[in-house]
Design an enzyme around this catalytic site. Sequence first.
Site, mmCIF file in Angstrom:
data_model
loop_
_atom_site.group_PDB
_atom_site.id
_atom_site.type_symbol
_atom_site.label_atom_id
_atom_site.label_comp_id
_atom_site.label_asym_id
_atom_site.label_seq_id
_atom_site.Cartn_x
_atom_site.Cartn_y
_atom_site.Cartn_z
ATOM 1 N N ASN A 23 0.808 -1.225 0.000
ATOM 2 C CA ASN A 23 0.000 0.000 0.000
ATOM 3 C C ASN A 23 0.839 1.271 0.000
ATOM 4 O O ASN A 23 0.310 2.367 -0.169
ATOM 5 C CB ASN A 23 -0.968 0.010 1.193
ATOM 6 C CG ASN A 23 -2.087 -0.997 1.006
ATOM 7 O OD1 ASN A 23 -2.221 -1.594 -0.061
ATOM 8 N ND2 ASN A 23 -2.872 -1.192 2.051
ATOM 9 N N CYS A 116 -10.403 -5.454 -4.662
ATOM 10 C CA CYS A 116 -11.040 -6.447 -3.787
ATOM 11 C C CYS A 116 -12.522 -6.118 -3.637
ATOM 12 O O CYS A 116 -12.893 -4.959 -3.483
ATOM 13 C CB CYS A 116 -10.424 -6.355 -2.400
ATOM 14 S SG CYS A 116 -9.471 -7.767 -1.908
ATOM 15 N N ARG A 121 -16.891 0.842 -2.332
ATOM 16 C CA ARG A 121 -15.682 1.598 -2.635
ATOM 17 C C ARG A 121 -15.916 2.722 -3.631
ATOM 18 O O ARG A 121 -15.350 2.728 -4.739
ATOM 19 C CB ARG A 121 -14.593 0.673 -3.177
ATOM 20 C CG ARG A 121 -14.168 -0.363 -2.182
ATOM 21 C CD ARG A 121 -12.724 -0.176 -1.852
ATOM 22 N NE ARG A 121 -12.091 -1.417 -1.495
ATOM 23 C CZ ARG A 121 -10.787 -1.548 -1.356
ATOM 24 N NH1 ARG A 121 -9.969 -0.572 -1.591
ATOM 25 N NH2 ARG A 121 -10.275 -2.678 -0.997
ATOM 26 N N ASP A 305 -7.541 -3.873 7.629
ATOM 27 C CA ASP A 305 -6.842 -4.945 6.907
ATOM 28 C C ASP A 305 -6.400 -6.076 7.843
ATOM 29 O O ASP A 305 -5.989 -7.140 7.368
ATOM 30 C CB ASP A 305 -5.617 -4.381 6.166
ATOM 31 C CG ASP A 305 -6.029 -3.592 4.926
ATOM 32 O OD1 ASP A 305 -7.213 -3.641 4.554
ATOM 33 O OD2 ASP A 305 -5.159 -2.931 4.331
ATOM 34 N N ARG A 397 -2.250 -11.328 -4.057
ATOM 35 C CA ARG A 397 -2.301 -9.876 -4.336
ATOM 36 C C ARG A 397 -1.519 -9.087 -3.281
ATOM 37 O O ARG A 397 -1.110 -7.958 -3.538
ATOM 38 C CB ARG A 397 -3.746 -9.378 -4.347
ATOM 39 C CG ARG A 397 -4.545 -9.795 -5.575
ATOM 40 C CD ARG A 397 -5.895 -9.088 -5.620
ATOM 41 N NE ARG A 397 -5.718 -7.708 -5.244
ATOM 42 C CZ ARG A 397 -6.423 -7.077 -4.308
ATOM 43 N NH1 ARG A 397 -7.373 -7.681 -3.676
ATOM 44 N NH2 ARG A 397 -6.183 -5.817 -4.024
HETATM 45 C C1 UD1 Z 1 -6.591 1.776 1.408
HETATM 46 C C2 UD1 Z 1 -5.788 0.495 1.382
HETATM 47 C C3 UD1 Z 1 -6.628 -0.658 1.903
HETATM 48 C C4 UD1 Z 1 -7.183 -0.335 3.265
HETATM 49 C C5 UD1 Z 1 -7.894 1.005 3.270
HETATM 50 C C6 UD1 Z 1 -8.321 1.450 4.648
HETATM 51 C C7 UD1 Z 1 -4.307 0.880 -0.504
HETATM 52 C C8 UD1 Z 1 -3.914 0.490 -1.883
HETATM 53 N N1 UD1 Z 1 -5.375 0.230 0.010
HETATM 54 O O1 UD1 Z 1 -7.697 1.592 0.533
HETATM 55 O O2 UD1 Z 1 -5.788 -1.819 1.980
HETATM 56 O O3 UD1 Z 1 -8.110 -1.339 3.647
HETATM 57 O O4 UD1 Z 1 -7.024 2.021 2.744
HETATM 58 O O5 UD1 Z 1 -7.241 1.472 5.517
HETATM 59 O O6 UD1 Z 1 -3.677 1.699 0.123
HETATM 60 N N2 UD1 Z 1 -14.656 5.904 0.488
HETATM 61 C C9 UD1 Z 1 -15.711 6.635 -0.015
HETATM 62 N N3 UD1 Z 1 -15.453 7.497 -1.039
HETATM 63 C C10 UD1 Z 1 -14.193 7.679 -1.546
HETATM 64 C C11 UD1 Z 1 -13.121 6.944 -1.003
HETATM 65 C C12 UD1 Z 1 -13.383 6.059 0.020
HETATM 66 O O7 UD1 Z 1 -16.850 6.493 0.423
HETATM 67 O O8 UD1 Z 1 -14.036 8.494 -2.477
HETATM 68 C C13 UD1 Z 1 -14.922 4.927 1.576
HETATM 69 C C14 UD1 Z 1 -14.583 3.494 1.133
HETATM 70 O O9 UD1 Z 1 -15.655 2.918 0.439
HETATM 71 C C15 UD1 Z 1 -14.324 2.843 2.461
HETATM 72 C C16 UD1 Z 1 -13.680 3.958 3.281
HETATM 73 O O10 UD1 Z 1 -14.038 5.179 2.641
HETATM 74 O O11 UD1 Z 1 -15.528 2.434 3.049
HETATM 75 C C17 UD1 Z 1 -12.167 3.876 3.384
HETATM 76 O O12 UD1 Z 1 -11.606 3.912 2.087
HETATM 77 P P1 UD1 Z 1 -10.140 4.456 1.789
HETATM 78 O O13 UD1 Z 1 -9.518 4.965 3.055
HETATM 79 O O14 UD1 Z 1 -10.216 5.354 0.625
HETATM 80 O O15 UD1 Z 1 -9.401 3.122 1.383
HETATM 81 P P2 UD1 Z 1 -8.559 2.832 0.056
HETATM 82 O O16 UD1 Z 1 -7.651 3.972 -0.216
HETATM 83 O O17 UD1 Z 1 -9.442 2.332 -1.015
#
Ligand code: UD1
Length: 417
Positions: A23, A116, A121, A305, A397
């Site tokens: 990440n 995933c 998301r 995670d 992955r």
């Molecule tokens: C990253 C990590 C992932 C980890 C997650 C939370 C990477 C590549 N992946 O994922 O392993 O589980 O952080 O620690 O770094 N959300 C929205 N709108 C958005 C963006 C996010 O509603 O525009 C929501 C998502 O659906 C989720 C939550 O916010 O429920 C957290 O998402 P986010 O912190 O963005 O995680 P990722 O960056 O996708």
Amino acid sequence: MSRFIINGGNELHGSVKIQGAKNAVLPLFAASILTEDKVIIENVPNLIDVHNMSQILMALGVEVVRYGNLAEISATKLKSHEIHNKLAKELRSSIFLLGSILARQQYAKVAYPGGCDIGLRPIDIHIKGLRELNVRIVERAGYIYCDATKMHGAEINLDYPSVGATENVMLAAVRAKGNTIIRNAACEPEILDLQNFLNAMGAKISGAGTSTIKIEGVEVLNGTTYQAMPDRIVAGTFAIAVAMAGGEVKLTSARAGDLNSLLSKLNKTSCHIAFDNDTITIKAKENRYAVENIATQPYPGFPTDLQAPMMALQAVSDGICIMTENVFENRFRHVNELKKMGADITTHGRTAVIKGVPRLTGSEVDAQDLRGGAALVLAGLNAQGTTTINDIFHIDRGYENLEGALKSIGADITRVQ
Ligand code: UD1
């Protein structure tokens, strides 16, 4: 389809070197295209997600050369500003490229990302953040079209401290005219790693690791050589493995400071923990007790995670654990698989009640996603008898040669093609 066969019951002894953080590396790859110079990244894990990111970069015209755990990236010429549907679907992190492509090319066309299947998301926070930088964005037929010809720095309040949105806005703002302040930014250690990397390229960013990040836009970034941080989720997975299988293992290239929320819980209930700058030693206690309450939260809270691996541990710990998943809405798909192995778990919406049993029983189970799959491996190490885990491409992955590392510390685990 590959699967793991695990004969449970072996204690774990020895040492394991923790891989570089997936990440952290994925946003570093995205950041590498912000310069025309060559960038060298060390400690890159060999994972499907990293391979997919490389493929996406190469389709943009970027040269990516991998030697073992080192990657050389040269984005001297970008021939495209478009990420096609098929590539984006393979990898949610393709969304970070939106910020980087805009900073380099001013225009971007990116398909909605995949990844995933652990919940909806959405990417609304990414889009809102970029719009506040004055990027014009239109969403049409599964693609996002962006025009950053008038992009400039801005003060941005994220509605939620999304890791990806924080990284994306940093990547866009780093070369934008003027200053940017991101408030309610994610505080994850990987964000600090991205800041350190970008600053090594000549950026002017401060505050990463706290909820306010300040970025002074610069016109040009240069090449650099940088070592990615160790993977805290992989380190946490091995720590939980020792708690479940017994034994004593030293994790090298591992930072205890990134894992406080896990290690403090293990220390109280199931393991003795010792650490220095870059090692963590885990020694299983004779008895394992349940942690009463665990709720996942953004960093520095308990990491989503590690929710699945921690659930596997609670399934064999004495007492009752109430576990709440606050970050993702669909992250309990490992529960049914753990139940096939004899775990006593009931779920109510985003909460799981886990009643510990002395030991799990080997069974045939299916990995449903990356971390849920890892939880099944840990369950297999604990279980009486043989466990077969199907669909381990999910696990590949995020874990580099997981079976090799576990074998080296005494586990009986085999990959069958
Ligand atoms: C990253 C990590 C992932 C980890 C997650 C939370 C990477 C590549 N992946 O994922 O392993 O589980 O952080 O620690 O770094 N959300 C929205 N709108 C958005 C963006 C996010 O509603 O525009 C929501 C998502 O659906 C989720 C939550 O916010 O429920 C957290 O998402 P986010 O912190 O963005 O995680 P990722 O960056 O996708």
